[in-house]
Design a protein around this motif. Structure first.
Motif, PDB file in Angstrom:
ATOM      1  N   GLY A  39      -6.186  27.479 -31.364  1.00 36.17           N
ATOM      2  CA  GLY A  39      -5.678  27.705 -32.706  1.00 36.17           C
ATOM      3  C   GLY A  39      -6.560  28.680 -33.460  1.00 36.17           C
ATOM      4  N   PHE A  40      -5.967  29.319 -34.462  1.00 35.40           N
ATOM      5  CA  PHE A  40      -6.779  30.246 -35.263  1.00 35.40           C
ATOM      6  C   PHE A  40      -6.165  30.419 -36.644  1.00 35.40           C
ATOM      7  CE2 PHE A  40      -4.204  34.159 -35.347  1.00 35.40           C
ATOM      8  CZ  PHE A  40      -3.239  33.840 -34.395  1.00 35.40           C
ATOM      9  N   LEU A  41      -6.987  30.826 -37.575  1.00 38.19           N
ATOM     10  CA  LEU A  41      -6.562  31.151 -38.934  1.00 38.19           C
ATOM     11  C   LEU A  41      -7.111  32.529 -39.257  1.00 38.19           C
ATOM     12  CD1 LEU A  41      -7.498  27.789 -40.705  1.00 38.19           C
ATOM     13  CD2 LEU A  41      -5.184  28.543 -40.095  1.00 38.19           C
ATOM     14  N   GLY A  58       7.109  22.048 -36.923  1.00 35.42           N
ATOM     15  CA  GLY A  58       6.620  20.756 -37.377  1.00 35.42           C
ATOM     16  C   GLY A  58       6.309  20.687 -38.859  1.00 35.42           C
ATOM     17  N   THR A  84       3.155  28.513 -43.903  1.00 44.73           N
ATOM     18  CA  THR A  84       2.107  27.486 -43.896  1.00 44.73           C
ATOM     19  C   THR A  84       1.892  26.862 -45.273  1.00 44.73           C
ATOM     20  OG1 THR A  84      -0.042  26.964 -42.944  1.00 44.73           O
ATOM     21  CG2 THR A  84       0.036  28.876 -44.387  1.00 44.73           C
ATOM     22  N   LEU A  96      -2.426  29.852 -30.723  1.00 46.71           N
ATOM     23  CA  LEU A  96      -1.637  28.944 -31.550  1.00 46.71           C
ATOM     24  C   LEU A  96      -1.777  29.401 -32.999  1.00 46.71           C
ATOM     25  CD1 LEU A  96      -0.014  26.478 -30.642  1.00 46.71           C
ATOM     26  CD2 LEU A  96      -2.033  25.071 -31.037  1.00 46.71           C
ATOM     27  N   CYS A  97      -0.790  30.161 -33.445  1.00 40.50           N
ATOM     28  CA  CYS A  97      -0.843  30.777 -34.776  1.00 40.50           C
ATOM     29  C   CYS A  97      -0.197  29.866 -35.817  1.00 40.50           C
ATOM     30  CB  CYS A  97      -0.120  32.114 -34.726  1.00 40.50           C
ATOM     31  SG  CYS A  97      -0.026  32.968 -36.300  1.00 40.50           S
ATOM     32  N   GLY A  98       0.931  29.291 -35.461  1.00 46.17           N
ATOM     33  CA  GLY A  98       1.629  28.414 -36.385  1.00 46.17           C
ATOM     34  C   GLY A  98       2.512  27.468 -35.622  1.00 46.17           C
ATOM     35  N   MET A  99       2.988  26.433 -36.302  1.00 39.77           N
ATOM     36  CA  MET A  99       3.883  25.462 -35.676  1.00 39.77           C
ATOM     37  C   MET A  99       4.973  25.121 -36.668  1.00 39.77           C
ATOM     38  SD  MET A  99       1.162  23.096 -33.613  1.00 39.77           S
ATOM     39  CE  MET A  99       2.397  22.594 -32.412  1.00 39.77           C
TER      40      MET A  99
END
Lengths: 302, 302
Positions: free
Chosen positions: B231-233, B206, B4, B200-203
């Motif tokens: 999504g989350f952080l 993209g 990220t 949704l942890c990462g993408m």
């Protein structure tokens, strides 16, 4: 007349079975029980449920829900605020989007049947701001004047939609009640606040049109804002009578206290159903679109 | 080395501030307190937290979290299973995806740091089936052999990804732990079960590439399956010490009982950080990629 019926006409609707060419179209109906093999269902009872566009429907008793006796409203109201439309808006806004007091709320399709109620529910639930998106100046006017939106953005001005959203939400968006999908949704996701909730009710922008795409960046916003996008169908709750009864009681209270406005657009006659259905996609209707069938009424009025 | 961080290098990362050209790169660090103005932070304490790629970091005490004394593991483990990576996988699988016994689970980036733990957590949490997606035969082999996946699909065979997913999930997908996004995610959403949850942890698909798009039909699946994409952080929970302590205690128990495997790929030296970072995107690493800085160690080994 529900927009999602358009999906049943695809080869793969994703839910339900595709309606074959020449087949009977399925949809929500209200009708009178003509005869019954179920002890608890008495002929003469008025019921609503998932049926088909036909003069007579046969189905198991659990498929239909009795209307109150005597009726508290005209029949079409049970196809709107006091039926699946009211339940859809309520379930989406309070259960799925989990509206909280002070929330900054965006509703797309704001002048549509579901959207007109969802915006009012947000306001009645204590939202800090309720902004609508609708197609054209006339619908935007109705959203603000009739349904209590603080502001309505005309999506037909797509070039300025992003800047309009930014201006409308200086403090970001906490809740989106989404009826349209596509580019509108992608743009709106840019302005989500931390822990925002998006209730995905419908995506009429994509019905019959599978090419529209949300941008990748749209979903990335869910990650960086720890936000939630949740789809739902009102059918999830229809068999939870204690929940739907409580929702309808609250809606009834808002109607009788003069806090909730709903608009019906009732057309008559079986023969004109196809042209009436098309109004959902061209926008040539005003409020919940209902077709009433009655031998005593003229067969087709448009 | 976290993928990220690539986002911070964009003009608009969406979260945090963009790192200017020539600026210091931010990231997770472990280090020793050299001096402190905070009473509760004693010099000599080992801490971890969000800092920067630099020899020395200055920040408020609340930005850093003390490691246990004495250390129960080698330092790099606190940058993996016993640190943010373990917490990310745990929080995503149990809190966001709300794993339930018997769930059919899909994890993308299955051989990556987070994915290798997420798949094992699903199994340890009682999942019915745990399927991974990874890039290439070697990673797929490791996912199955080392991380206990029932099956791993090679996404580099993109043409057959949809049919592979269909074959892997005859009973549909209940949980997706998403690290990749893009086409993989769109295809997987086709097979969601009713009330499925997508964490949704990462993408990574993209990152540095804003053109990739999920198809419209992908989001439509959320509606018709009443499914959730959230999504989350991990930063959401870092200041909830009672929660992170409980998570790390469970992870520690799994490690000490031999139920959980984690792999570290430790590189040495400041000078080779850029080349090391690139490995995250080319896949030329194996396990959690950590750079250790120590004057006594050789300055750059690749």
């Amino acid at each position: 007349m529900d927009p999602t019926i358009r999906n049943f006409m695809d080869e793969d609707p994703g839910y339900g079975l595709p309606i074959p060419l020449g087949g009977v179209v399925r949809g929500m109906i209200i009708g009178e029980v003509m005869s019954s093999k179920a002890e608890q269902v008495v002929p003469g009872t008025m019921v609503w449920g998932f049926g088909s566009w036909s003069d007579y429907v046969v189905g198991p008793a659990r498929q239909f829900f009795a209307l109150p006796t005597p009726l508290a409203y005209d029949l079409p109201v049970y196809a709107h605020a006091m039926g699946t439309i009211g339940l859809t808006a309520y379930y989406g806004m309070f259960d799925i989007a989990a509206l909280r007091a002070g929330d900054q709320v965006l509703v797309s399709g704001a002048a549509g049947a579901v959207g007109s109620l969802a915006g009012q529910f947000a306001r009645l639930g204590g939202a800090g701001k309720v902004v609508g998106i609708a197609g054209g100046a006339e619908k935007c006017l109705r959203a603000v004047r009739d349904y209590g939106y603080d502001l309505c953005i005309d999506y037909k001005q797509l070039d300025s939609l992003s800047s309009s959203l930014k201006a409308a939400f200086p403090n970001g968006i906490d809740v989106i009640f989404e009826n349209v999908g596509g580019a509108q949704l992608s743009l709106a996701l840019q302005y989500l606040n931390k822990h925002a909730r998006v209730a995905l009710c419908g995506m009429i922008d994509g019905y019959g049109n599978h090419d529209r795409q949300p941008s990748k960046d749209a979903l990335w916003n869910l990650v960086i804002k720890s936000a939630r996008l949740e789809g739902f169908l009102v059918s999830n709750i229809l068999n939870h009578k204690h929940r739907t009864d409580a929702m309808l009681a609250q809606i009834h209270q808002w109607i009788t206290s003069g806090s909730l406005r709903y608009d019906l657009d009732v057309r008559f006659g079986f023969a004109c159903i196809p042209r009436t259905f098309d109004c959902l996609f061209s926008g040539q209707h005003r409020g919940r679109l209902v077709v009433q069938l009655d031998d005593a009424l003229p067969s087709c009025q448009l």
